[in-house]
Design an enzyme around this catalytic site. Structure first.
Site, PDB file in Angstrom:
ATOM      1  N   HIS A   1       0.861  -1.183   0.000  1.00 21.86           N
ATOM      2  CA  HIS A   1       0.000   0.000   0.000  1.00 21.86           C
ATOM      3  C   HIS A   1       0.901   1.237   0.000  1.00 21.86           C
ATOM      4  CE1 HIS A   1      -3.879   2.025   1.679  1.00 21.86           C
ATOM      5  NE2 HIS A   1      -3.135   2.911   1.033  1.00 21.86           N
TER       6      HIS A   1
ATOM      7  N   GLU B   1      -2.668  -1.769  -3.235  1.00 18.78           N
ATOM      8  CA  GLU B   1      -3.809  -1.022  -2.743  1.00 18.78           C
ATOM      9  C   GLU B   1      -3.427   0.425  -2.489  1.00 18.78           C
ATOM     10  OE1 GLU B   1      -4.980  -3.308   0.699  1.00 18.78           O
ATOM     11  OE2 GLU B   1      -3.814  -2.029   2.047  1.00 18.78           O
TER      12      GLU B   1
ATOM     13  N   HIS C   1      -8.011  -5.900   7.661  1.00 18.14           N
ATOM     14  CA  HIS C   1      -7.817  -4.855   8.673  1.00 18.14           C
ATOM     15  C   HIS C   1      -8.107  -5.415  10.063  1.00 18.14           C
ATOM     16  CE1 HIS C   1      -7.170  -0.883  10.330  1.00 18.14           C
ATOM     17  NE2 HIS C   1      -6.857  -0.463   9.110  1.00 18.14           N
TER      18      HIS C   1
END
Length: 240
Positions: free
Chosen positions: A45, A72, A193
């Protein structure tokens, strides 16, 4: 039902490397070791300040990754879009981050941003890049996600993780409802997450059609105590 895949987010490895300069730990070697130890994907990310994953890391990893590569990030950043289109990963996960955000903390409002998401998703899919969008466990948001043209959603699981110890049955209910709606609409399901060794198995067993989990922070923290290979094997076991 096939077992969900484990994609290891290696942002924290990059954070550790950047804190001292140089190339220790070696990000590419760590990614390849994660694959060797059983991970079925690698996630990064990158953020504009490059505080962990650097843009060059993405190019370096793309040439070496043998499993699925998932990039991401915030697609409202032009540089991120260019990075993805140049590297053409197996999957791009679109997250509605803001500049300077420490970590992702909410999903897309797929109703409000429907037209924008339709346009950006089409841009990636034209290049044969599978698209997943970060969403909360909200049936209305799942329904609107269908109209964006996305291939998958990634369920934002922080709320589940926070409630898990107190009442796991209550914590999982919105996610089950969201998963049923996604399955009904033919949208693939990812999740991520705050999933960890304590709450992952229950989540995976109760979410029908779960295809992939992306886990970074908890997995790397566990690896400090358990070792990277042992930790990856334990996470894979939780997904059985």
């Amino acid at each position: 039902m096939s077992q969900a895949k484990l994609s290891v987010n290696i942002n924290k490895i990059a954070t550790l490397r950047n804190s001292r300069g140089g190339n220790n730990p070696n990000l590419v070697k760590t990614a390849l070791d994660c694959e060797r130890f059983g991970a079925q994907g690698i996630t990064v990310h990158p953020r504009p300040d490059e505080r962990h994953i650097r843009y060059q890391d993405v190019f370096d990893l793309k040439d070496k990754i043998q499993t699925e590569f998932n990039i991401e990030g915030n697609c409202e950043e032009e540089k991120f879009v260019e990075l993805v289109l140049k590297n053409k990963p197996a999957q791009v996960t679109l997250v509605p981050d803001v500049l300077g955000q420490i970590t992702s903390n909410h999903g897309w409002d797929t109703i409000k941003h429907q037209n924008y998401l339709q346009d950006i998703i089409a841009k990636f899919r034209e290049q044969n890049i599978r698209v997943s969008i970060f969403v909360d466990a909200n049936v209305e948001m799942i329904e609107a996600a269908k109209t964006t043209g996305t291939d998958r959603i990634e369920l934002y699981t922080e709320a589940y993780a926070k409630q898990f110890e107190n009442n796991r049955e209550k914590a999982i209910l919105p996610y089950i409802a969201a998963a049923h709606k996604a399955n009904e609409l033919g949208i693939g399901i990812n999740a991520g997450h705050d999933l960890d060794l304590h709450n992952l198995h229950y989540f995976a067993q109760n979410i029908p059609g779960l295809l992939e989990v992306s886990i970074g922070h908890a997995l790397i923290v566990d690896a400090l105590y358990l070792g990277l290979e042992n930790t990856i094997q334990r996470y894979l076991y939780q997904l059985k």
